[in-house]
Each structure stands twice: as structure tokens, then as C-alpha cells.
Enzyme design. Structure first.
Site, mmCIF file in Angstrom:
data_model
loop_
_atom_site.group_PDB
_atom_site.id
_atom_site.type_symbol
_atom_site.label_atom_id
_atom_site.label_comp_id
_atom_site.label_asym_id
_atom_site.label_seq_id
_atom_site.Cartn_x
_atom_site.Cartn_y
_atom_site.Cartn_z
ATOM 1 N N HIS A 157 56.894 46.844 31.812
ATOM 2 C CA HIS A 157 56.382 47.370 33.059
ATOM 3 C C HIS A 157 55.086 47.101 32.975
ATOM 4 C CE1 HIS A 157 60.385 50.137 31.986
ATOM 5 N NE2 HIS A 157 60.109 49.929 30.701
ATOM 6 N N SER A 278 36.152 30.083 50.028
ATOM 7 C CA SER A 278 36.045 30.828 50.560
ATOM 8 C C SER A 278 35.461 30.691 51.544
ATOM 9 C CB SER A 278 36.185 32.713 49.862
ATOM 10 O OG SER A 278 35.289 33.854 50.696
ATOM 11 N N LYS A 284 33.775 31.993 45.525
ATOM 12 C CA LYS A 284 34.982 32.916 44.825
ATOM 13 C C LYS A 284 35.988 31.284 44.973
ATOM 14 C CE LYS A 284 37.538 34.957 45.401
ATOM 15 N NZ LYS A 284 38.481 36.019 46.983
ATOM 16 N N GLU A 291 49.936 31.285 45.932
ATOM 17 C CA GLU A 291 50.130 31.931 46.293
ATOM 18 C C GLU A 291 50.406 31.410 47.026
ATOM 19 O OE1 GLU A 291 45.831 35.088 46.006
ATOM 20 O OE2 GLU A 291 46.096 33.247 47.557
#
Length: 466
Positions: A157, A278, A284, A291
Site C-alpha cells: 500500500h 529544465s 533540475k 518517465e
């Protein structure tokens, strides 16, 4: 406008827009090598069976070899007026050797020709996917072996559950990909069947020898029903289903890599080579590769649904709708192969923060089950032990401490059976190594899993090379 090879029955030429709408050569041109391979086999069989003269068969085979070399040198013009790669090659053949080239299509239809091309193509694809998958499995085993002493929190969970070895976690993915390989191997069996000789749908009146063609092309079996042969796309759907499950596994891994690379988790550092920055925020470092792996999974799911929807209401036998099977399959092939190649390179470049993982493995009362097991060993029923430990956890939450920080006096306050021998049940290394059940996270079991995996990999390597 090139004259169609089937033009005889028609009075009007094909509308230009229709040509463009129905053309598939812009995507099925990747089948050229398989189309020529299948045509050479068919032609040799026609010669062997004396359906066409041997000298004609030799002339056709020689010309097909020339066409193959011209395509690979980029010398063959592939335009929409030629419909598909099959017609383009046949037109080039007749241009080279005249009417003799027209004999190639004896006892053959584009229907069984296309089916053969796709089966030849998919045989290669499946073997390539299995080889790439093997590289990924090797990477997981290497990572597991290199990090055998690293503990981390196991989750249910998405909450801290019990401590496990990082190696055990990595080997879980090995097992997933092992099943993927089994699915691909099984799919290969149903792909590896010769359809050529089924003609349009009813077979042929010529005395062909399909078994000869099967032996030549190394197919162990020949189709049992000509109508099924030209309309069957099960093997493509099955491959896409296997690919969808494979990409689901990759997506699950990608999700964990993305989470683990966040500041909140700080479990891993992904190599700069697999990240981007970024356009506005200088600090970043974005995990774009995982992804995109997660995102590209949706493409493969979509391709599977496209194939299922395409075939769900098609009457027997061949229908032009089936032209639409190729683009989803090709896209899945390209997506899966590129993803596997990249994943095999990415995994060895991940740096694991062992100290952070070990620290977090203790957080969230992950040793509570072991404390309950201790009570069970003292003769207390598990349900009662569960309740007692739940009360101890509540006490620790209230006092802001972990289980192992409780004094013996505190523990005895919850049950008199607690004694000094409880503390080994609250030591991280001992807790992990006591889980010696088959498939458990104990170091001994994980080492066994790694050894077994190495043997499986070696066997697969030999099989794929043979």
C-alpha cells in the site's frame, strides 16, 4: 501511373486519392527482405515440383537477389502507386526479366504471401526481443549481486511494511522478465507455422509441396486450414499482448526509479546520461528516460486494443481491414526494442544510496511482524500476539520511539513472556536473514536466486545462439 498487376478486370484506372488511401508501402517496405526470402522459397518449390521450368525458376531467383541488393543500396523507387512492398518487388521483377517474372505468383496469392512475410518478420522480432530481454535480466542480476548487503523498506500500500534486501527487490523484476521471456518463447511456437500455399483462401489446384517450402524456410509446421491461415492474426495479437505485459513491468520499474530518485526518497541517483534538465530551473535533473518508458507503455496498450478491435468482427477469410495490423505491430516492435536496449544500459548506471535505504528500512515499525513472531514462538496465538504488538506500536508512536528502543521493562508491561532474548528479533540483519522460506529475502535465499538466474541466463544464451 503504373499499371496494376491486377488491372485486367478494370476499365478505369485507380483514383489517385484511392491509391494514396490504400497504399501501405510507406510502412510495409520494412518487410522487403522477408518478401524476397519467401518468394525465393516459393519459386524454388515451383521448380522442384515442375510447375514452372527449372531455368525460369533460376532466372527469377537470380533477379530477386539483384532486387534485394538494389533495395539495400536504396536504388529501388517505392511509390504509393505500387500499393505495397509485395507488388513493388513483383513489378521490378517483371521489368528485369519480362513475362518470366509473372510466373513467380503461380499458386500464390498476396493473402498467403503477406501472412508468410509477417511470420518470417515476427520470428526474427521475437528472437531479437528475447535477446534484448536477456540483457536486461543480466543487468538485474548484476545489480542484485553487487548490492547483496543493502537493506531497504519493503512496501505494501506504498507504506513501510517489512525490511527486505535491495537484491531481493531487484530479483523480483528478474522473475517478471523471466515470465515475459516465457510468453515470447510460447508465442514463437504459434508464429513459426508456414501459411504459404493457402493461396487466397481455398488452397491451390497446382501440385505444390508445402512441406518442401516449410523445410526450406525452417518452419516446423504447416497450417492445417487455408481459410484460417490467411485470416489468422492471433500470433500478432499474442505478441502485442506479451509486449503489453512486458511494458507494464518496465513501467512499474520506471515508476519506482522515478520515486526513488526524488528528494523525499533519495534512494538512488540516476546517471546524468539518462536525465535531462529544465529550460527554466537550473537545479533540475529530471528522470526523463524512466518517465518516457512509463509513457510509452500506453502506446503498446493502445496498439493491442487496436489489433483486438480490428479483428473482433471480421468474417472469414481475408479482408482489406487486415492491412491495418502492421502499423500497430511495427510500432510495438520499435517501442519495445528501443526501451529494452535503453533499460539494459540504464540499470548499471544507477547509484544506490545504501545508507539512506538502511535508515529508512527501520522507519515505520517495519520490525513489528518479527516482534509478533517472537510472541508466537513463546506460545501466544498469533492473533493475540498481533494485538499486543499493535498496542506496543501505539505506545511507541505516542512516545516518539522505535520498537528496538523499548526497554525490557516496557515490553513486559504488555506481556510477561518478553525476555532479553527478544532483542535479536529487533536487529535488522537478523530479521532479514531469518526469512529463509523459499523465495524469501534472506541473504542465503537471494544468493540461491542469483545462482539459479545465472544458470537460466546461460541456458537461454545457448538456446538463442542455436
Amino acid at each position: 501511373m503504373a499499371e496494376k498487376l491486377w488491372q485486367g478486370r478494370f476499365e478505369q484506372p485507380t483514383d489517385k486519392q484511392v491509391e494514396e488511401y490504400t497504399a501501405s508501402i510507406h510502412f510495409d517496405s520494412r518487410l522487403y527482405r522477408y518478401d524476397i526470402e519467401g518468394s525465393i522459397a516459393h519459386c524454388r518449390m515451383l521448380g522442384e515440383c515442375n510447375i514452372i521450368p527449372h531455368e525460369d525458376a533460376s532466372l527469377i531467383v537470380e533477379a530477386l537477389g539483384q532486387i534485394l541488393r538494389e533495395i539495400e543500396r536504396g536504388q529501388l523507387d517505392l511509390s504509393s502507386s505500387q500499393e505495397d512492398i509485395h507488388m513493388a518487388i513483383e513489378q521490378k521483377l517483371t521489368q528485369k526479366i519480362g513475362d518470366v517474372g509473372g510466373k513467380l505468383h503461380t499458386a500464390r496469392s498476396r493473402n498467403d504471401q503477406i501472412c508468410l512475410d509477417m511470420r518470417l518478420y515476427m520470428r526474427d522480432v521475437i528472437l531479437q526481443c528475447r535477446s534484448l530481454l536477456l540483457d536486461v535480466q543480466k543487468s538485474f542480476v548484476d545489480v542484485a549481486e553487487q548490492n547483496l548487503g543493502v537493506t531497504m523498506p519493503g512496501y505494501t500500500h506504498m507504506q513501510h511494511a517489512q525490511p527486505v534486501l535491495l537484491s531481493h527487490h531487484m530479483m523480483a523484476y528478474y522473475e517478471m522478465f523471466h515470465r515475459d521471456d516465457e510468453r515470447l518463447q510460447d508465442c514463437y511456437k504459434r508464429t513459426n507455422v508456414l501459411p504459404l500455399g493457402s493461396a487466397a483462401l481455398a488452397g491451390t489446384t497446382f501440385p505444390i509441396d508445402m512441406e518442401w517450402t516449410a523445410r526450406y524456410l525452417k518452419f516446423p509446421r504447416v497450417v492445417s486450414n487455408s481459410m484460417d491461415a490467411v485470416s489468422d492474426r492471433d500470433y500478432l495479437i499474442e505478441f502485442n499482448a506479451a509486449a503489453a505485459i512486458l511494458m507494464m513491468h518496465i513501467s512499474r520499474l520506471a515508476e519506482e526509479l522515478i520515486l526513488w530518485s526524488t528528494t523525499e526518497f533519495a534512494f538512488i541517483e540516476i546517471s546524468d546520461a539518462f536525465c535531462t534538465g529544465s529550460s527554466i530551473m537550473p537545479q533540475k535533473k529530471n528522470p526523463d528516460v524512466p518517465e518516457l518508458m512509463r509513457g510509452k507503455t500506453a502506446r503498446v496498450y493502445g496498439n493491442l486494443m487496436a489489433l483486438l478491435t480490428l479483428t473482433k468482427a471480421l468474417p472469414l477469410a481475408y479482408n482489406r481491414d487486415l492491412q491495418e495490423d502492421k502499423e500497430p505491430v511495427f510500432d510495438t516492435v520499435d517501442t519495445v526494442m528501443s526501451t529494452l536496449r535503453l533499460l539494459a544500459k540504464l540499470l548499471p548506471e544507477i547509484r544506490f544510496n545504501a545508507e539512506r535505504m538502511a535508515k529508512m528500512a527501520k522507519e515505520g515499525f517495519t520490525l513489528a511482524t518479527d516482534l509478533a513472531d517472537y510472541l508466537v514462538r513463546k506460545g501466544i496465538p498469533f492473533r493475540k500476539a498481533h494485538h499486543i504488538v499493535g498496542q506496543i506500536v501505539q505506545h511507541c508512536i505516542h512516545d516518539g520511539k522505535e520498537l528496538e528502543e523499548c526497554s525490557l521493562e516496557e515490553l513486559k508491561g504488555f506481556h510477561k513472556v518478553f525476555d532479553s532474548d527478544v532483542y535479536p528479533f529487533l536487529e535488522m540483519a537478523a530479521v532479514v536473514d531469518r526469512r529463509t522460506s523459499l523465495g524469501g529475502t534472506a541473504s542465503s535465499r537471494v544468493r540461491e536466486a542469483i545462482t539459479r538466474a545465472r544458470a537460466e541466463i546461460e541456458t537461454k544464451e545457448r538456446t538463442l545462439k542455436s
